[in-house]
Design an enzyme around this catalytic site. Structure first.
Site, short mmCIF file in Angstrom:
data_model
loop_
_atom_site.label_atom_id
_atom_site.label_comp_id
_atom_site.label_asym_id
_atom_site.label_seq_id
_atom_site.Cartn_x
_atom_site.Cartn_y
_atom_site.Cartn_z
N TYR A 119 0.74 -1.14 0.03
CA TYR A 119 0.06 -0.05 0.00
C TYR A 119 1.00 1.20 0.02
O TYR A 119 1.75 1.23 0.98
CB TYR A 119 -0.89 0.03 1.30
CG TYR A 119 -1.69 1.17 1.41
CD1 TYR A 119 -3.08 1.44 1.00
CD2 TYR A 119 -1.22 2.32 2.04
CE1 TYR A 119 -3.80 2.45 0.77
CE2 TYR A 119 -1.79 3.59 2.21
CZ TYR A 119 -3.37 3.39 1.59
OH TYR A 119 -4.14 4.74 1.74
N GLU A 207 -3.65 7.48 -4.12
CA GLU A 207 -3.49 6.14 -3.52
C GLU A 207 -3.65 5.28 -4.38
O GLU A 207 -4.11 5.00 -5.40
CB GLU A 207 -4.99 5.98 -2.70
CG GLU A 207 -4.87 4.86 -1.72
CD GLU A 207 -6.20 4.55 -1.11
OE1 GLU A 207 -7.39 4.25 -1.88
OE2 GLU A 207 -6.21 4.56 0.22
#
Ligand code: GDP
Ligand code: MN
Length: 399
Positions: A119, A207
């Site tokens: 991530y 993101e």
């Protein structure tokens, strides 16, 4: 402003950020054509909506099959079948709300063999006035859940805007992600390119979930969520060109045409206010009187009659609005202008719900006179508490 994943990936390519090969598709035929241009043997068919959680999402229609919004296909025929099942159907994910989103675009991507899912996100951190990178080894999952259960697995790094990006920033990220060998170098380049893209494109949020390590050891941005600072869009023409109005709330689109700050909410009292602080206070006092605001609407400090009329129309077109509270402090803006706007809009559209107007400031007497002489059912209030009491009482009496 948000963009689709396939558009985010175009930006990745512009900045040298590694990502899979793929093409957008608006029809089943285009999806097949896209799949034929890719080598296979695995293709990923990805629903393009402005919401995450697509992989684990579900389609409303039975005809869409039981698969989610991101599906792995093993042949061009399967790409064709999945495209037909997704296009035109409604995808519900944890981020769309119950009503879901209609899928009108797809992205057909070359399937990657994934070894690890990581991530990485970047955002403007107001506390430090810097761009911060947030990374975790727990990619591909719901990051809010990771933050809740294992906060130690989420690490934050910030970059001083005065000195800019240095390779040691990228090395810190690489070590936090457990990368070794030449993946460290890949990461140093990746974070540097992402930072440059973030700053040059005036992003507010980026993101990548997941950022993957492929089985042959390459870092690849497999997803892309981007949000751009709306105050900077005037100088980001290529970003504005990517805007997909079908993904936005129609009343918010209308509001943006008139430069109104409007956010739709769940309550029953429509609010028309000038100034964000006064708008917040108005929403609070409605809640204090036991009801909920239907929207946040700031017409700004220097609104024209046209702007007020447009704002009023947006509120009136919302079927959940059971009463309207106009709360204006006439500082730069004159109360008579507001009154004219309210009266014009109320006449044009016909107001069937209770309307309370509280004006204060420049030309307040003239404003009140215009409303009193309009022949319309407008309840006048003298202060904020009085206004909130009058509108909530009137809605209860009508309801
Ligand atoms: P989201 O669910 O909306 O966040 O959509 P993503 O683009 O993140 O895709 C969801 C998941 O699908 C990813 O976490 C991956 O596990 C999987 N996925 C996406 N692309 C590929 C691919 O090329 N190969 C494989 N094996 N899985 C993929
Ligand atoms: Mn994702």
């Amino acid at each position: 402003m948000n963009i689709h994943e396939y558009q985010a990936k175009e930006l990745y390519r512009q900045y040298g950020v590694p990502t899979g090969k793929g093409f957008p598709a608006f029809t089943v035929a285009e999806a097949v054509e896209a799949a034929r241009k890719l080598p296979g043997p695995v293709w990923v068919v990805k629903s393009q909506i402005h919401a995450g959680g697509r992989g684990k999402g579900k389609f409303e229609e039975a005809s869409a099959g039981s698969g989610g919004g991101v599906r792995l296909a093993k042949s061009v025929e399967e790409v064709e079948a999945f495209a037909g099942q997704m296009l035109g159907n409604t995808l519900v994910t944890v981020q769309t709300g119950q009503e879901g989103r209609k899928v009108q675009r797809l992205y057909i991507e070359d399937g990657s063999a994934i070894a690890r899912e990581l991530y990485l996100s970047a955002l403007v951190d107001r506390a430090t006035s810097r761009v911060s990178f947030i990374v975790s080894t727990e990619g591909g999952m719901d990051i809010e859940q990771v933050a809740h259960d294992t906060p130690e697995k989420i690490l934050t790094f910030s970059i001083d805007p005065a000195s800019g990006y240095f390779p040691y920033h990228g090395r810190k990220v690489a070590f936090a992600l457990g990368l070794t060998g030449d993946q460290v170098g890949q990461c140093v380049k990746l974070v540097g390119d992402l930072y440059r893209m973030f700053v040059e494109k005036d992003m507010a949020l980026l993101e990548i979930n997941p950022l993957v390590v492929t089985k042959d050891g390459k870092l690849l941005a497999l997803d892309g969520k981007m949000n751009f600072d709306s105050n900077a869009l005037f100088r980001q023409k290529d970003i504005v060109a990517m805007r997909d109005l079908a993904e936005e709330d129609p009343s918010e689109v209308e509001a943006s045409k008139y430069d109104l700050s409007y956010v739709k909410l769940d309550g029953q009292i429509g609010c028309l206010v000038n100034g964000a602080g006064l708008a917040m206070a108005t929403m609070d006092i409605i809640k204090l009187h036991g009801m909920e605001p239907a929207n946040f609407l700031d017409v700004g400090g220097s609104a024209s009659k046209e702007k007020v009329t447009a704002a009023f129309k947006i509120i009136l077109n919302d079927p959940s609005v059971k009463g309207i509270l106009v709360n204006i402090f006439g500082g730069i803006m004159r109360c008579d202008i507001i009154a004219e706007g309210v009266v014009a809009a109320a006449r044009e559209l016909g107001v069937t719900v209770p309307l309370v107007v509280r004006l204060e400031g420049t030309n307040v007497e003239l404003g009140k006179k215009i409303m009193a002489e309009s022949g319309l059912q407008i309840l006048s209030a003298d202060n904020l508490a009085d206004a909130a009491k009058k509108i909530t009482d009137a809605v209860r009496a009508a309801g």
